[in-house]
Design a protein around this motif. Structure first.
Motif, PDB file in Angstrom:
ATOM      1  N   VAL A 182     -25.680 -81.205  48.544  1.00 19.08           N
ATOM      2  CA  VAL A 182     -26.079 -79.896  49.056  1.00 19.08           C
ATOM      3  C   VAL A 182     -26.065 -79.918  50.579  1.00 19.08           C
ATOM      4  O   VAL A 182     -26.566 -80.858  51.193  1.00 19.08           O
ATOM      5  CB  VAL A 182     -27.494 -79.520  48.560  1.00 19.08           C
ATOM      6  N   ARG A 183     -25.515 -78.867  51.156  1.00 20.82           N
ATOM      7  CA  ARG A 183     -25.554 -78.698  52.616  1.00 20.82           C
ATOM      8  C   ARG A 183     -26.261 -77.389  52.933  1.00 20.82           C
ATOM      9  O   ARG A 183     -25.863 -76.332  52.461  1.00 20.82           O
ATOM     10  CB  ARG A 183     -24.154 -78.683  53.213  1.00 20.82           C
ATOM     11  N   THR A 184     -27.326 -77.479  53.713  1.00 19.49           N
ATOM     12  CA  THR A 184     -27.999 -76.300  54.251  1.00 19.49           C
ATOM     13  C   THR A 184     -28.112 -76.538  55.744  1.00 19.49           C
ATOM     14  O   THR A 184     -29.062 -77.162  56.213  1.00 19.49           O
ATOM     15  CB  THR A 184     -29.408 -76.097  53.646  1.00 19.49           C
ATOM     16  N   PRO A 206     -24.720 -69.527  45.968  1.00 24.87           N
ATOM     17  CA  PRO A 206     -24.186 -70.697  46.673  1.00 24.87           C
ATOM     18  C   PRO A 206     -22.662 -70.694  46.711  1.00 24.87           C
ATOM     19  O   PRO A 206     -22.006 -70.085  45.877  1.00 24.87           O
ATOM     20  CB  PRO A 206     -24.684 -71.861  45.814  1.00 24.87           C
ATOM     21  N   THR A 219     -29.618 -81.932  53.900  1.00 21.19           N
ATOM     22  CA  THR A 219     -29.185 -82.139  52.525  1.00 21.19           C
ATOM     23  C   THR A 219     -30.425 -82.503  51.707  1.00 21.19           C
ATOM     24  O   THR A 219     -31.528 -82.580  52.238  1.00 21.19           O
ATOM     25  CB  THR A 219     -28.095 -83.227  52.419  1.00 21.19           C
ATOM     26  N   ASP A 225     -29.175 -71.831  55.899  1.00 15.56           N
ATOM     27  CA  ASP A 225     -30.184 -72.719  56.488  1.00 15.56           C
ATOM     28  C   ASP A 225     -31.588 -72.465  55.947  1.00 15.56           C
ATOM     29  O   ASP A 225     -32.381 -73.384  55.801  1.00 15.56           O
ATOM     30  CB  ASP A 225     -30.220 -72.552  58.011  1.00 15.56           C
ATOM     31  N   VAL A 285     -22.977 -75.317  49.284  1.00 18.75           N
ATOM     32  CA  VAL A 285     -23.335 -74.890  50.631  1.00 18.75           C
ATOM     33  C   VAL A 285     -24.273 -73.691  50.501  1.00 18.75           C
ATOM     34  O   VAL A 285     -23.955 -72.715  49.817  1.00 18.75           O
ATOM     35  CB  VAL A 285     -22.087 -74.518  51.462  1.00 18.75           C
ATOM     36  N   GLU A 329     -20.046 -80.073  45.678  1.00 16.09           N
ATOM     37  CA  GLU A 329     -20.664 -79.736  46.957  1.00 16.09           C
ATOM     38  C   GLU A 329     -21.159 -78.305  46.875  1.00 16.09           C
ATOM     39  O   GLU A 329     -20.447 -77.423  46.391  1.00 16.09           O
ATOM     40  CB  GLU A 329     -19.668 -79.871  48.101  1.00 16.09           C
TER      41      GLU A 329
END
Length: 154
Positions: free
Chosen positions: A39-41, A92, A45, A121, A118, A116
């Motif tokens: 996960v990318r925020t 997402p 992660t 934020d 994304v 993955e």
């Protein structure tokens, strides 16, 4: 050749060196199906510390969904287990990064897919996981399976 255990070897004394040792039973292997989610925020992660009594106890891992069988990408993304990770209303961006990784252990064969995700934020998703800076990920001990993925794709 000289054997250092010849004096105490019962197989040598009984003339059964070629027949012994005999393995008592074959270890039964089981298949497991893992779906890891990176996960990318923004700069962050998510990870989770394993507490189960297994060989990966106290190691960290990416969010994981284990399934009973191999799922196609579409089946996995539509599953309630996957959808339940996201806060209501969040959509997402998801992509499959690596599929059909086979990781063989002595008594398990783990078939793994990596995805993955994304998120914005300020996302409220993955609230049950530990949020860390992605750049700090290398400071956490992980399994060889997860490490190989992180090294190559993150």
């Amino acid at each position: 050749m000289f054997c250092p255990l010849a004096d105490s070897c019962s197989a040598l004394l009984k003339g059964k060196v070629l027949q012994l040792p005999v393995k008592q039973h074959k270890t039964k292997t089981t298949n497991r199906y893992f779906n890891y989610i990176y996960v990318r925020t923004g700069a962050y992660t998510f990870i989770h510390k394993r507490t189960e009594d297994d060989i990966w106890k106290n190691l960290f891992e990416l969010p994981l969904i284990e399934t009973e069988s191999e799922l196609s990408e579409e089946e996995f993304l539509a599953s309630s287990c996957f959808r339940s990770l996201f806060a209501e209303g969040e959509e997402p961006v998801v992509r499959s990064v690596l599929r059909d990784v086979k990781h063989v252990l002595s008594h398990r064969v783990i078939y793994t897919n990596f995805y993955e995700v994304v998120l914005p934020d300020n996302s409220l998703s993955f609230q049950w996981y530990q949020r860390i800076r992605a750049e700090d990920l290398e400071q956490y001990p992980v399994s060889r399976l997860v490490h190989a993925f992180l090294e190559k794709y993150v």
